[in-house]
Design a protein around this motif. Structure first.
Motif, mmCIF file in Angstrom:
data_model
loop_
_atom_site.group_PDB
_atom_site.id
_atom_site.type_symbol
_atom_site.label_atom_id
_atom_site.label_comp_id
_atom_site.label_asym_id
_atom_site.label_seq_id
_atom_site.Cartn_x
_atom_site.Cartn_y
_atom_site.Cartn_z
ATOM 1 N N LEU A 1 0.794 -1.230 0.000
ATOM 2 C CA LEU A 1 0.000 0.000 0.000
ATOM 3 C C LEU A 1 0.825 1.278 0.000
ATOM 4 C CD1 LEU A 1 -2.796 -1.092 2.479
ATOM 5 C CD2 LEU A 1 -3.173 -0.299 0.135
ATOM 6 N N LEU A 2 2.114 1.191 0.289
ATOM 7 C CA LEU A 2 2.909 2.412 0.431
ATOM 8 C C LEU A 2 3.043 3.192 -0.878
ATOM 9 C CD1 LEU A 2 5.756 1.356 2.873
ATOM 10 C CD2 LEU A 2 3.676 2.645 3.370
ATOM 11 N N ASP A 3 2.950 2.517 -2.014
ATOM 12 C CA ASP A 3 3.017 3.239 -3.293
ATOM 13 C C ASP A 3 1.628 3.467 -3.894
ATOM 14 O OD1 ASP A 3 2.389 0.678 -4.041
ATOM 15 O OD2 ASP A 3 3.956 0.484 -5.551
ATOM 16 N N GLU A 4 0.608 3.321 -3.070
ATOM 17 C CA GLU A 4 -0.777 3.529 -3.522
ATOM 18 C C GLU A 4 -1.306 4.889 -3.044
ATOM 19 O OE1 GLU A 4 -2.741 1.779 -5.412
ATOM 20 O OE2 GLU A 4 -1.664 -0.115 -5.645
ATOM 21 N N GLY A 5 -0.498 5.915 -3.209
ATOM 22 C CA GLY A 5 -0.899 7.259 -2.821
ATOM 23 C C GLY A 5 -0.205 7.717 -1.559
ATOM 24 N N TYR B 1 11.419 -4.304 4.114
ATOM 25 C CA TYR B 1 12.389 -3.897 3.097
ATOM 26 C C TYR B 1 11.785 -2.932 2.084
ATOM 27 C CZ TYR B 1 15.286 -7.737 4.784
ATOM 28 O OH TYR B 1 16.052 -8.572 5.565
ATOM 29 N N GLY B 2 12.656 -2.088 1.556
ATOM 30 C CA GLY B 2 12.270 -1.211 0.462
ATOM 31 C C GLY B 2 13.423 -1.049 -0.495
ATOM 32 N N ASP B 3 13.099 -0.781 -1.744
ATOM 33 C CA ASP B 3 14.171 -0.474 -2.695
ATOM 34 C C ASP B 3 13.695 0.576 -3.681
ATOM 35 O OD1 ASP B 3 13.593 -1.741 -5.512
ATOM 36 O OD2 ASP B 3 13.010 -3.278 -4.077
ATOM 37 N N LEU B 4 14.653 1.334 -4.180
ATOM 38 C CA LEU B 4 14.392 2.426 -5.109
ATOM 39 C C LEU B 4 15.444 2.396 -6.195
ATOM 40 C CD1 LEU B 4 12.678 5.120 -5.517
ATOM 41 C CD2 LEU B 4 14.617 6.267 -4.436
ATOM 42 N N LYS B 5 15.015 2.499 -7.441
ATOM 43 C CA LYS B 5 15.942 2.589 -8.573
ATOM 44 C C LYS B 5 15.494 3.764 -9.433
ATOM 45 C CE LYS B 5 16.425 -2.435 -8.619
ATOM 46 N NZ LYS B 5 15.293 -2.661 -7.676
ATOM 47 N N THR B 6 16.444 4.614 -9.795
ATOM 48 C CA THR B 6 16.092 5.799 -10.564
ATOM 49 C C THR B 6 17.274 6.269 -11.401
ATOM 50 O OG1 THR B 6 15.292 8.094 -10.401
ATOM 51 C CG2 THR B 6 16.763 7.338 -8.663
ATOM 52 N N LEU B 7 16.974 6.946 -12.505
ATOM 53 C CA LEU B 7 17.990 7.686 -13.225
ATOM 54 C C LEU B 7 18.453 8.832 -12.330
ATOM 55 C CD1 LEU B 7 16.139 7.858 -16.639
ATOM 56 C CD2 LEU B 7 18.269 6.637 -16.242
ATOM 57 N N SER B 8 19.720 9.132 -12.363
ATOM 58 C CA SER B 8 20.229 10.182 -11.482
ATOM 59 C C SER B 8 19.582 11.529 -11.770
ATOM 60 C CB SER B 8 21.754 10.281 -11.607
ATOM 61 O OG SER B 8 22.152 10.472 -12.951
ATOM 62 N N GLU B 9 19.175 11.778 -13.005
ATOM 63 C CA GLU B 9 18.535 13.056 -13.332
ATOM 64 C C GLU B 9 17.166 13.199 -12.656
ATOM 65 O OE1 GLU B 9 16.201 12.919 -17.407
ATOM 66 O OE2 GLU B 9 18.154 11.940 -17.680
ATOM 67 N N LEU C 1 9.235 11.188 -3.716
ATOM 68 C CA LEU C 1 8.139 10.221 -3.701
ATOM 69 C C LEU C 1 8.347 9.180 -2.604
ATOM 70 C CD1 LEU C 1 7.695 9.736 -7.553
ATOM 71 C CD2 LEU C 1 6.040 10.785 -5.991
ATOM 72 N N LEU C 2 9.595 8.743 -2.434
ATOM 73 C CA LEU C 2 9.868 7.763 -1.385
ATOM 74 C C LEU C 2 9.619 8.381 -0.008
ATOM 75 C CD1 LEU C 2 10.888 5.005 -0.464
ATOM 76 C CD2 LEU C 2 13.226 5.911 -0.586
ATOM 77 N N ALA C 3 10.042 9.613 0.180
ATOM 78 C CA ALA C 3 9.806 10.287 1.450
ATOM 79 C C ALA C 3 8.320 10.358 1.760
ATOM 80 C CB ALA C 3 10.412 11.695 1.419
ATOM 81 N N ALA C 4 7.522 10.699 0.762
ATOM 82 C CA ALA C 4 6.075 10.786 0.971
ATOM 83 C C ALA C 4 5.486 9.418 1.299
ATOM 84 C CB ALA C 4 5.403 11.367 -0.274
ATOM 85 N N ALA C 5 5.959 8.371 0.599
ATOM 86 C CA ALA C 5 5.429 7.026 0.831
ATOM 87 C C ALA C 5 5.690 6.554 2.252
ATOM 88 C CB ALA C 5 6.036 6.044 -0.169
ATOM 89 N N LEU C 6 6.870 6.872 2.781
ATOM 90 C CA LEU C 6 7.226 6.412 4.120
ATOM 91 C C LEU C 6 6.649 7.296 5.222
ATOM 92 C CD1 LEU C 6 10.990 5.490 3.546
ATOM 93 C CD2 LEU C 6 9.055 3.922 3.697
ATOM 94 N N GLN C 7 6.569 8.591 4.958
ATOM 95 C CA GLN C 7 6.166 9.532 5.998
ATOM 96 C C GLN C 7 4.661 9.799 6.034
ATOM 97 O OE1 GLN C 7 8.536 13.101 5.385
ATOM 98 N NE2 GLN C 7 10.360 11.858 4.998
ATOM 99 N N THR C 8 4.035 9.883 4.865
ATOM 100 C CA THR C 8 2.607 10.253 4.815
ATOM 101 C C THR C 8 1.819 9.391 3.829
ATOM 102 O OG1 THR C 8 3.113 11.973 3.179
ATOM 103 C CG2 THR C 8 3.034 12.643 5.508
ATOM 104 N N PRO C 9 1.867 8.073 3.967
ATOM 105 C CA PRO C 9 1.049 7.242 3.074
ATOM 106 C C PRO C 9 -0.433 7.521 3.314
ATOM 107 C CG PRO C 9 1.840 5.936 4.907
ATOM 108 C CD PRO C 9 2.519 7.270 5.027
ATOM 109 N N ALA D 1 18.572 12.589 4.802
ATOM 110 C CA ALA D 1 17.892 13.512 5.711
ATOM 111 C C ALA D 1 16.482 13.810 5.228
ATOM 112 C CB ALA D 1 18.704 14.801 5.838
ATOM 113 N N ARG D 2 16.311 13.937 3.934
ATOM 114 C CA ARG D 2 14.989 14.243 3.385
ATOM 115 C C ARG D 2 14.033 13.065 3.518
ATOM 116 N NH1 ARG D 2 13.833 15.640 -3.010
ATOM 117 N NH2 ARG D 2 11.582 16.094 -2.821
ATOM 118 N N VAL D 3 14.524 11.869 3.234
ATOM 119 C CA VAL D 3 13.646 10.690 3.211
ATOM 120 C C VAL D 3 13.381 10.154 4.609
ATOM 121 C CG1 VAL D 3 13.420 8.317 2.393
ATOM 122 C CG2 VAL D 3 14.367 10.070 0.882
ATOM 123 N N PHE D 4 14.434 10.056 5.413
ATOM 124 C CA PHE D 4 14.308 9.371 6.694
ATOM 125 C C PHE D 4 14.386 10.290 7.914
ATOM 126 C CE2 PHE D 4 16.408 6.306 3.732
ATOM 127 C CZ PHE D 4 15.356 5.420 3.611
ATOM 128 N N GLY D 5 14.870 11.521 7.737
ATOM 129 C CA GLY D 5 15.035 12.418 8.861
ATOM 130 C C GLY D 5 13.777 12.668 9.684
#
Length: 447
Positions: free
Chosen positions: A76-80, A110-118, A126-134, A227-231
């Motif tokens: 559910l964490l990536d469902e909004g 567990y969680g994982d994230l893969k992205t282009l550096s750009e 998006l990951l910060a929002a999923a973990l902090q305010t699902p 700091a942004r994602v987990f702080g």
């Protein structure tokens, strides 16, 4: 559309590209929010970033009467999250070729994230929002609940699932490890939004978090991202203590009208921090870990044709350790297959490996180690595993020398320790005529 296809192509390349060999890989600790342990492998071969992380706890932190909470939350964490609905969140991931996923294990979330550096700023946001305010909105909650319920129902007649659930329940009675990861039909139906939010608020914290990052990002930039994602997460987790347990013995026979009988076997294992673990790892490879060269493969398939394959592995959990194995054979040949496995395990415990077997296993395990580090995603997984097992930041550099140093005396001692009790757990899933072999069952002669 053309730009999207280019980005998708880059994403695939980033997953497959060969990175520097493990021997040349440099792992560095990076500064993040207080309590967070984070390691980084900088690599600019391709403009990709892969991150794996884990919160200690996992499904072992599910309420005793509601197994399946962690598993449902992972879906559910990536469902909004935040101001974004499920559809908006998924579109944001797709538009930027961001891969984000979550999974609940026995001891970790567990969680994982893969992205282009750009796209890293958008990805980390998006990951910060999923973990902090699902959002955990009603529509996705009920949709995911229905999917899980359907999966549980369809798995009811699956031999693999039936064996896993039965063995766990028998080996770990009245313990979190004995409960089904996905939950039951009844428990999943009873999980509320409050249950999901309570789990998140108790488990998602900085003091039980480990993070591995690989790719085109500097230590300073990674620290800012952390700091942004987990702080904003809580300083300390509120985990329910989990007791250590030794896997219990048992014989299980599940009647299913299958063409074959599935066989699962095992017994107590060895702790990951035990001085004999590495020797145990090698002797397990000799007994059943080497797919086409192990003792069991040779005896069960090559000499007697009883099964297509047979294998064993070491299972190391936070509060239990085991060795586990499995195979499948014709129902009428299940008893002799089980008897043969028991006999070979007992013989291996008594005699241990030969010098030639040890040398061959060590050569293979040393030579194949670099294959675990041939992509950014694999490196991130391996680094996180090293962190979880507390093996030290220099483990990659010293691992092969640890294997090389194993003597025949070490190997035989580890074989005795691991397998002296034999296969204390045996489970079969197949036709009712299948009978679990006893100690008195005669092993068939070699063909």
């Amino acid at each position: 559309m053309a730009q999207l296809l280019v980005r998708l192509g880059m994403a695939v390349i980033g997953l497959l590209v060969v990175v520097p060999a493990s021997q040349a890989m440099s792992i560095q600790k990076i500064d993040g929010p207080p309590g967070v342990e984070a390691w980084l492998v900088e690599d600019y071969t391709v403009p990709m970033i892969a991150m794996d992380f884990v919160f200690a706890g996992g499904a072992a932190q599910d309420p005793a009467d509601k197994p399946g909470v962690a598993n449902m939350l992972s879906s559910l964490l990536d469902e909004g999250a935040g101001a974004m609905t499920s559809a908006e969140f998924q579109k944001a991931l797709d538009d930027r070729s961001i891969n984000m996923s979550f999974d609940a294990g026995r001891d970790g979330f567990y969680g994982d994230l893969k992205t282009l550096s750009e796209n890293r700023d958008e990805a980390f946001g998006l990951l910060a929002a999923a973990l902090q305010t699902p959002r955990l909105d009603k529509e996705p909650v009920e949709r995911i609940r229905a999917q899980i319920a359907a999966s549980i129902k369809s798995d009811a007649n699956d031999p693999q699932t039936a064996a896993t659930l039965a063995v766990c329940a028998k080996a770990f009675p009245n313990h979190p490890y004995g409960r089904p990861l996905d939950g039951t039909a009844e428990s999943v139906a009873a999980i509320s939004r409050d249950d999901l939010e309570t789990y998140r608020s108790h488990v998602f914290a900085r003091d039980n978090l480990k993070v591995a990052i690989v790719g085109a990002i500097s230590a300073k930039e990674a620290g800012t991202m952390l700091a942004r994602v987990f702080g904003p997460l809580p300083d300390r987790a509120k985990l329910t203590p989990v007791a250590d347990i030794v896997p219990q013995a048992g014989i299980i026979a599940i009647d299913q009208p299958n063409p074959q009988t599935l066989i699962r076997f095992g017994g107590p294992g060895i702790k990951r921090d035990d001085p004999d673990f590495m020797a145990g790892y090698v002797v397990n490879h000799i007994l059943g870990g080497g797919s086409f060269s192990s003792r069991l493969y040779t005896e069960v398939r090559e000499k007697r044709g009883l099964a297509y394959t047979v294998s064993t592995s070491l299972v190391t959990l936070a509060h239990a350790d085991a060795f586990a194995g499995g195979t499948a054979t014709r129902a009428d040949r299940a008893p002799e297959t089980i008897a043969l496995i028991k006999s070979e395990v007992a013989r291996f415990a008594a005699e241990g490996p030969t010098e030639a077997e040890l040398a061959k296993a060590k050569s293979y395990m040393i030579g194949s180690y670099a294959l675990r580090f041939d992509s950014s995603s694999k490196i991130a997984r391996q680094v996180l595993g090293i962190m979880v097992d507390n093996l030290g930041i220099d483990y990659v550099e010293k691992r092969n020398s640890l294997i090389e140093a194993i003597t025949i005396e070490d190997a035989r001692r580890a074989a005795r320790r691991l397998f002296v009790d034999g296969t204390t757990m045996v489970a079969t899933v197949g036709p009712a005529k299948t009978k679990t072999a006893t100690a008195e069952t005669q092993v068939p002669p070699q063909l």
